[in-house]
Motif scaffolding. Structure first.
Motif, PDB file in Angstrom:
ATOM      1  N   GLN A  74       9.636  -8.256   3.896  1.00  0.00           N
ATOM      2  CA  GLN A  74      10.504  -7.168   3.450  1.00  0.00           C
ATOM      3  C   GLN A  74      10.279  -5.901   4.277  1.00  0.00           C
ATOM      4  O   GLN A  74      11.235  -5.211   4.632  1.00  0.00           O
ATOM      5  N   VAL A  75       9.024  -5.592   4.548  1.00  0.00           N
ATOM      6  CA  VAL A  75       8.707  -4.397   5.333  1.00  0.00           C
ATOM      7  C   VAL A  75       9.274  -4.537   6.742  1.00  0.00           C
ATOM      8  O   VAL A  75       9.853  -3.589   7.286  1.00  0.00           O
ATOM      9  N   ILE A 130       8.016   1.972   3.294  1.00  0.00           N
ATOM     10  CA  ILE A 130       6.795   2.629   2.814  1.00  0.00           C
ATOM     11  C   ILE A 130       6.577   2.345   1.333  1.00  0.00           C
ATOM     12  O   ILE A 130       5.457   2.061   0.898  1.00  0.00           O
ATOM     13  N   MET A 131       7.647   2.399   0.559  1.00  0.00           N
ATOM     14  CA  MET A 131       7.536   2.135  -0.879  1.00  0.00           C
ATOM     15  C   MET A 131       7.115   0.686  -1.148  1.00  0.00           C
ATOM     16  O   MET A 131       6.341   0.419  -2.066  1.00  0.00           O
ATOM     17  N   LEU A 132       7.603  -0.244  -0.332  1.00  0.00           N
ATOM     18  CA  LEU A 132       7.212  -1.645  -0.504  1.00  0.00           C
ATOM     19  C   LEU A 132       5.724  -1.842  -0.263  1.00  0.00           C
ATOM     20  O   LEU A 132       5.061  -2.572  -0.996  1.00  0.00           O
ATOM     21  N   TRP A 133       5.210  -1.203   0.764  1.00  0.00           N
ATOM     22  CA  TRP A 133       3.774  -1.350   1.020  1.00  0.00           C
ATOM     23  C   TRP A 133       2.950  -0.729  -0.101  1.00  0.00           C
ATOM     24  O   TRP A 133       1.921  -1.270  -0.501  1.00  0.00           O
ATOM     25  N   GLN A 148       2.774  -3.104  -2.912  1.00  0.00           N
ATOM     26  CA  GLN A 148       1.792  -4.159  -2.649  1.00  0.00           C
ATOM     27  C   GLN A 148       0.383  -3.667  -2.978  1.00  0.00           C
ATOM     28  O   GLN A 148      -0.417  -4.380  -3.563  1.00  0.00           O
ATOM     29  N   VAL A 149       0.087  -2.425  -2.605  1.00  0.00           N
ATOM     30  CA  VAL A 149      -1.237  -1.850  -2.899  1.00  0.00           C
ATOM     31  C   VAL A 149      -1.435  -1.727  -4.404  1.00  0.00           C
ATOM     32  O   VAL A 149      -2.496  -2.073  -4.928  1.00  0.00           O
ATOM     33  N   ILE A 150      -0.420  -1.248  -5.107  1.00  0.00           N
ATOM     34  CA  ILE A 150      -0.525  -1.118  -6.563  1.00  0.00           C
ATOM     35  C   ILE A 150      -0.754  -2.477  -7.206  1.00  0.00           C
ATOM     36  O   ILE A 150      -1.557  -2.630  -8.119  1.00  0.00           O
TER      37      ILE A 150
END
Length: 122
Positions: A9-10, A108-111, A114-116
């Motif tokens: 996606q990124v 940026i929001m997708l990454w 993933q971190v969350i």
């Protein structure tokens, strides 16, 4: 979340962002290609919504704040819709640039999602 799907996606969002940004800066107005690039990003975000619903039921619960994750996901899913509406209402080269900026913001929001989902410990 699924790491390989997030990376895919990124990559798609960054590619759409680069394409739209370059197209806008060389003077192209929104076209089927630039709007279609964001439509592909939106389609992948809809699949991500389905993955986020099924993943906890399949034994892959988030380790971070679930509310924060969903706020990011819903916001990211609404961003392409708003950018495309803007591009269709104001058909200028800067609308194409806005499509690119929206795609970069989604990457940026997708990454961050993933971190969350996988890195933080609640």
């Amino acid at each position: 979340m699924i790491l390989w799907f997030t990376i895919a996606q990124v990559v798609v969002a960054v590619a759409a962002g680069v394409f739209c940004l370059i197209a806008g800066l060389i003077g192209r107005r929104p076209s089927d290609f630039s709007v279609g690039a964001l439509a592909l990003v939106e389609l992948l975000l809809i699949v991500q919504v389905m993955v986020a619903i099924v993943a906890p039921l399949a034994g892959n619960p988030p380790t971070g704040d679930l509310l924060e994750y969903w706020v990011y996901l819903v916001s990211a899913a609404l961003l392409p819709v708003g950018a495309v509406l803007w591009a269709l209402m104001e058909r200028s080269r800067w609308s194409t640039v806005i499509l690119g900026v929206a795609a970069f913001a989604i990457a940026i929001m997708l990454w961050r999602m993933q971190v969350i989902w996988s890195v933080q410990i609640a």
